[in-house]
Design an enzyme around this catalytic site. Structure first.
Site, PDB file in Angstrom:
ATOM      1  N   SER A   1       0.822  -1.206   0.000  1.00  0.00           N
ATOM      2  CA  SER A   1       0.000   0.000   0.000  1.00  0.00           C
ATOM      3  C   SER A   1       0.860   1.261   0.000  1.00  0.00           C
ATOM      4  CB  SER A   1      -0.890   0.000   1.250  1.00  0.00           C
ATOM      5  OG  SER A   1      -1.511   1.258   1.434  1.00  0.00           O
TER       6      SER A   1
ATOM      7  N   TYR B 240      -1.785   5.823  -4.595  1.00  0.00           N
ATOM      8  CA  TYR B 240      -2.768   6.903  -4.498  1.00  0.00           C
ATOM      9  C   TYR B 240      -2.141   8.120  -5.158  1.00  0.00           C
ATOM     10  CZ  TYR B 240      -5.819   4.524  -1.134  1.00  0.00           C
ATOM     11  OH  TYR B 240      -6.693   3.659  -0.532  1.00  0.00           O
TER      12      TYR B 240
ATOM     13  N   THR C  87      -5.187   2.938  -7.575  1.00  0.00           N
ATOM     14  CA  THR C  87      -6.516   2.941  -6.958  1.00  0.00           C
ATOM     15  C   THR C  87      -7.320   4.105  -7.516  1.00  0.00           C
ATOM     16  OG1 THR C  87      -5.748   1.868  -4.945  1.00  0.00           O
ATOM     17  CG2 THR C  87      -7.781   3.129  -4.782  1.00  0.00           C
TER      18      THR C  87
ATOM     19  N   LYS D  88      -7.279  -0.372 -10.353  1.00  0.00           N
ATOM     20  CA  LYS D  88      -7.946  -1.061  -9.239  1.00  0.00           C
ATOM     21  C   LYS D  88      -9.165  -0.266  -8.765  1.00  0.00           C
ATOM     22  CE  LYS D  88      -7.031  -2.843  -4.563  1.00  0.00           C
ATOM     23  NZ  LYS D  88      -7.783  -1.932  -3.670  1.00  0.00           N
TER      24      LYS D  88
ATOM     25  N   HIS E 137     -13.053  -1.712  -2.927  1.00  0.00           N
ATOM     26  CA  HIS E 137     -12.221  -1.180  -1.837  1.00  0.00           C
ATOM     27  C   HIS E 137     -12.605  -1.833  -0.504  1.00  0.00           C
ATOM     28  CE1 HIS E 137      -9.474   2.476  -1.281  1.00  0.00           C
ATOM     29  NE2 HIS E 137      -9.496   1.910  -0.098  1.00  0.00           N
TER      30      HIS E 137
ATOM     31  N   ASP F 219     -10.881  -8.710  -6.294  1.00  0.00           N
ATOM     32  CA  ASP F 219     -10.436  -8.344  -4.947  1.00  0.00           C
ATOM     33  C   ASP F 219     -11.686  -8.125  -4.107  1.00  0.00           C
ATOM     34  OD1 ASP F 219      -8.656  -7.025  -2.889  1.00  0.00           O
ATOM     35  OD2 ASP F 219      -9.756  -5.239  -3.509  1.00  0.00           O
TER      36      ASP F 219
END
Length: 367
Positions: free
Chosen positions: A106, A129, A155, A230, A254, A285
């Site tokens: 992450s 991000y 993301t 994603k 998410h 996911d």
């Protein structure tokens, strides 16, 4: 008590962790309908097993973006793992490597890309991000590339943080002894106390709400790494992702932490797979807790799946050994599901091996 399945780790994590930390990992947005649905939707897909097939040898290996992995079960990016266990992302990286699979780190990890890379060899992706300051983004992507990360998982479902009421009640913030390690040198590593959720305030201040498809193209100009998008849930966005040069798509809501009342990812999967037309791989996911779930996702056309919460819960319970055990349990269950369905390789898993609630009634072949 011996742990016999992945879900049992959650109760142990709840006992061990401070309430603020457990709630941060466990909760979803608003009514948490999608959180429950991510799990429940799997039970609306049943098997059509084929029998009397020689299943003495089963090969679960596959390739993802050209990288060979031992099984189609990978680790999703989950933030701030040192809240779960002192070794945090180091432990997760070692467990993934030992299992011969991919870990996604992450952006908001409590260990940096360089630190994770120092744990030894392994195929790792970096979740990104996009910050308002694009220099920060470019610098971070370059660091990930230099540290040997093999892909960027961008993301795209978080222009603003979803309303996670547990975090608001708990006034969630990163514990003072931890930092968002990738941003430490940029004065972006700390999270201030806030009147609601410290993370929501951080996102409002730092993350770029103007993010658009143009930025997916921009990202390709600053890195040679393949980009996975994603957070895709629709056919429309799948087509645009493919046209924008995405190397793959991760169907994700998410962890049900953003927009509540979106479908479970397993329910959105087939629409995305059909729209991708085999031009790029599609991954799932969200909600996977059993080997049977993995098989169902692959039968619906996924090239692999990612697990998130099972990693942080097992990490909290038993550190690296816990994460290893989660990967092993899912692997063993998936292998058994393949055997009992009559599939000897990933290639043999087809849509005919399952029947879903939404399928039109089958015309039984006249034999």
């Amino acid at each position: 008590m011996e742990i016999t399945n992945v879900s049992e780790y959650e109760a142990i994590a709840k006992e061990k962790l401070p309430k603020m930390v457990y709630d941060y990992y466990a909760s979803g947005a608003e009514d948490q309908w999608t959180l429950k649905e991510n799990r429940n939707a799997f039970s609306r897909i049943l098997f059509r097993p084929r029998i009397l097939i020689d299943v003495s040898k089963i090969d679960m290996s596959t390739t993802v973006l050209g990288f060979k992995i031992s099984m189609p079960i990978m680790i999703a990016p989950t933030a701030m793992q040192k809240m779960a266990h002192p070794e945090g992302e180091y432990a997760t990286a070692r467990a993934a490597s030992a299992a011969g699979t991919i870990m996604t780190l992450s952006s908001w990890a409590t260990s940096s890309v360089e630190e994770v890379s120092s744990t030894g060899p392994g195929i790792r992706f970096f979740q990104l991000y996009v910050y308002k300051d694009r220099n920060v983004v470019a610098q971070l992507v370059r660091r990930a590339e230099k540290a040997g990360f093999k892909a960027i998982a961008l993301t795209v479902d978080t222009p603003r943080l979803g309303r996670r009421e547990a975090d608001i009640k708990n006034r969630f913030t990163l514990p003072p002894f931890l930092t968002l390690k990738n941003f430490e040198g940029l004065d972006l590593g700390k999270m201030d106390e806030a009147a609601d959720s410290g993370l929501a305030s951080y996102v409002a201040g730092q993350i770029d709400r103007t993010l658009s498809w143009q930025d997916v193209k921009w990202l390709q100009t600053i890195t040679k790494l393949p980009i996975l998008v994603k957070g895709v849930l629709t056919a429309e966005d799948t087509r645009i992702a493919v046209q924008s040069g995405a190397a793959g798509i991760i169907v994700s809501n998410h962890g049900a932490r953003q927009l509540d009342y979106v479908p479970a990812t397993i329910m959105a999967l087939e629409e995305v797979v059909k729209a991708a037309r085999g031009e790029v791989p599609v991954f799932l996911d969200g909600g996977v807790r059993r080997g049977t779930d993995v098989f169902k996702a692959l039968a619906l056309g996924a090239s692999g799946i990612f697990i998130g919460r099972p990693v942080v819960f097992s990490l909290a319970a038993e550190g690296e050994a816990g994460v290893r055990k989660v990967l092993q349990m899912l692997r063993d269950e998936f292998e058994l599901t393949m055997a009992l369905s009559g599939c000897r390789s990933i290639q043999e898993i087809t849509r005919n091996h399952i029947v879903a609630d939404w399928d039109t009634p089958r015309i039984v072949p006249r034999l």
